[in-house]
Design an enzyme around this catalytic site. Structure first.
Site, PDB file in Angstrom:
ATOM      1  N   CYS A 177      50.204  41.421  36.251  1.00  0.00           N
ATOM      2  CA  CYS A 177      49.232  41.508  35.157  1.00  0.00           C
ATOM      3  C   CYS A 177      49.440  40.463  34.055  1.00  0.00           C
ATOM      4  O   CYS A 177      48.567  40.289  33.211  1.00  0.00           O
ATOM      5  CB  CYS A 177      49.245  42.906  34.545  1.00  0.00           C
ATOM      6  SG  CYS A 177      48.734  44.187  35.690  1.00  0.00           S
ATOM      7  N   HIS A 217      39.913  44.903  33.458  1.00  0.00           N
ATOM      8  CA  HIS A 217      41.209  44.248  33.634  1.00  0.00           C
ATOM      9  C   HIS A 217      41.266  43.500  34.964  1.00  0.00           C
ATOM     10  O   HIS A 217      41.890  43.963  35.922  1.00  0.00           O
ATOM     11  CB  HIS A 217      42.310  45.308  33.547  1.00  0.00           C
ATOM     12  CG  HIS A 217      43.698  44.817  33.738  1.00  0.00           C
ATOM     13  ND1 HIS A 217      44.092  43.506  33.524  1.00  0.00           N
ATOM     14  CD2 HIS A 217      44.820  45.479  34.135  1.00  0.00           C
ATOM     15  CE1 HIS A 217      45.389  43.388  33.774  1.00  0.00           C
ATOM     16  NE2 HIS A 217      45.847  44.567  34.153  1.00  0.00           N
ATOM     17  N   CYS A 255      51.977  45.033  29.844  1.00  0.00           N
ATOM     18  CA  CYS A 255      52.968  45.530  30.785  1.00  0.00           C
ATOM     19  C   CYS A 255      52.717  44.874  32.134  1.00  0.00           C
ATOM     20  O   CYS A 255      51.639  44.328  32.392  1.00  0.00           O
ATOM     21  CB  CYS A 255      52.913  47.048  30.894  1.00  0.00           C
ATOM     22  SG  CYS A 255      51.325  47.720  31.437  1.00  0.00           S
ATOM     23  N   GLY A 274      53.466  45.248  36.468  1.00  0.00           N
ATOM     24  CA  GLY A 274      53.877  46.078  37.585  1.00  0.00           C
ATOM     25  C   GLY A 274      55.280  45.747  38.067  1.00  0.00           C
ATOM     26  O   GLY A 274      55.723  44.603  37.973  1.00  0.00           O
TER      27      GLY A 274
END
Length: 423
Positions: A122, A381, A409, A411
């Site tokens: 991300c 997103h 954040c 993954g």
């Protein structure tokens, strides 16, 4: 060349040994890394949205064609001033290395401009920005383009194959945690820190409401570049009948805490608190950030939007991966000796409401400073695109002289954060 490298070395050494301060962060030096262009496509809804039938090669090509047209004329006429391109992507096989390089060439970038594809999940779009910035800081290049692109509609099917590990690794308890679906990691955060469903739905509703206000007042106009949609009849297509994609599809009017409360849990039946309404949306889109050494921007007479300051990435326990910003933000602030109170705007990716609320609360960030135009719960997103999209967004949210932080954040248990100053 030797003199330039010596100047860069001296600049870096001064940055290391001088005590940073707000004054220094806002100061201007020839070897600063600055941003001269930052744009994005509108964000399309996944699977049913305007970009559902096209893959990232089409999305990126059309975005780059528009991006080039919006560059200062001196760059349009000499694209070789852009000496490297890095593109963040998550779901394409090989992070889209082949098709995205091809899109850059088809858009008109000369073949001798190198291309780099990266995947840090991300944070890929923001990591692309950092990659180009570091190359400028170390003297490898004077100008580079950071991109992010994702078609979750076309490539979400790859997510299980891309995220598998061998049986021998699965035997390792920590390694096995990397396979925990992110929705369950959000449930872990909600349970461990007591962030109930009502709190999550309230936060999500406010994201939708802020995004709708931004849409209604055309606040995304300066950052969005409309791209043409493919025609069903290419032979008869004309500029007049071309359909353009220019409006975010995620925001919905009249969303409230109460309207979100009726949605069923998505991961843990009955007792779960994570729903489709308080999680980020599956989406498609692209974004780009053009970075340059300040001395080159001044030489070419190109207006400067903002200054890149610093970037940090940290690791956190995979089972609560969403806490990443709560640890990445303090680390990057410590690097330049700033505090939470010194920051005017925070763009913190809303992967899930609970994880975002946790990070905001832990860092004691005033809620009015966070995602003032809504976040990924409302906007969507598109994984590899989001970090670059956030940079384009925050540069349009800040006033001259303000300091902003972009964070998310990641993954498998990480967090990233970067600092920018609006000029």
């Amino acid at each position: 060349m030797t003199q330039r490298l010596n100047n860069i070395k001296e600049h870096l050494q001064n940055s290391l040994f001088e005590e940073p301060s707000i004054k220094q962060v806002k100061s201007k030096h020839p070897h600063d890394v600055v941003i001269v262009s930052a744009h994005r496509t509108a964000i399309a809804g996944g699977f049913k949205g305007s970009l559902k039938d096209v893959n990232t090669d089409y999305i990126l090509l059309q975005f780059l064609l528009q991006f080039i047209q919006h560059l200062p004329e001196t760059l349009q006429n000499d694209l070789k001033q852009i000496q490297d391109i890095t593109c963040g992507n998550v779901l394409n096989v090989g992070a889209g290395a082949t098709e995205h390089r091809a899109a850059a060439l088809a858009a008109g970038f000369p073949y001798d401009i190198p291309f780099n594809s990266i995947n840090r999940q991300c944070s890929s779009g923001l990591t692309a920005v950092n990659d180009i910035a570091n190359k400028i800081l170390t003297g490898q290049i004077d100008c580079g383009l950071a991109l992010g692109c994702e078609s979750m509609s076309k490539n979400y099917k790859n997510i299980n194959a891309l995220g598998d590990i061998s049986d021998s690794l699965k035997a390792n308890p920590m390694a096995r945690k990397c396979l925990i679906p992110m929705g369950f990691t959000n449930e872990n955060i909600a349970k461990q820190w007591g962030i109930d469903r009502e709190i999550q739905d309230k936060f999500a509703a406010e994201s939708y409401q802020k995004a709708q206000v931004a849409l209604d007042n055309s606040l995304f106009k300066n950052e969005i570049l409309p791209i043409p949609l493919p025609s069903e009849d290419d032979e008869n297509e004309t500029e007049k009948n071309t359909k353009w994609f220019s409006k975010d599809e995620g925001p919905r009017p009249n969303v409230t805490k109460d309207s979100l409360s009726i949605l069923k849990p998505a991961f843990i039946k009955d007792k779960g608190t994570t729903t489709a309404g308080n999680s980020s949306q599956v989406s498609d889109g692209a974004a780009g950030v053009l970075l340059m050494r300040r001395s080159l921007a001044n030489k070419l007479g190109i207006p400067i939007l903002g200054k890149y300051i610093a970037f940090q990435c940290v690791g956190v326990p995979p089972e609560v991966m969403g806490v990443g910003p709560a640890f990445a933000i303090p680390k990057v602030l410590e690097q330049v000796k700033l505090s939470i109170n010194d920051i005017d705007v925070f763009e913190i990716n809303e992967a899930f409401a609970a994880q975002c609320v946790f990070c905001i609360n832990k860092l004691k960030i005033p809620m009015e400073k966070v995602n003032p135009r809504g976040g990924s719960i409302a906007l969507g997103h598109p994984l590899g695109c989001t970090g670059a999209r956030q940079v384009a967004t925050i540069l349009n949210e800040m006033a001259t002289g303000q300091i902003g932080v972009v964070s998310m954040c990641i993954g498998t248990g990480m967090g990233a954060a970067a600092i920018f100053v609006k000029e």
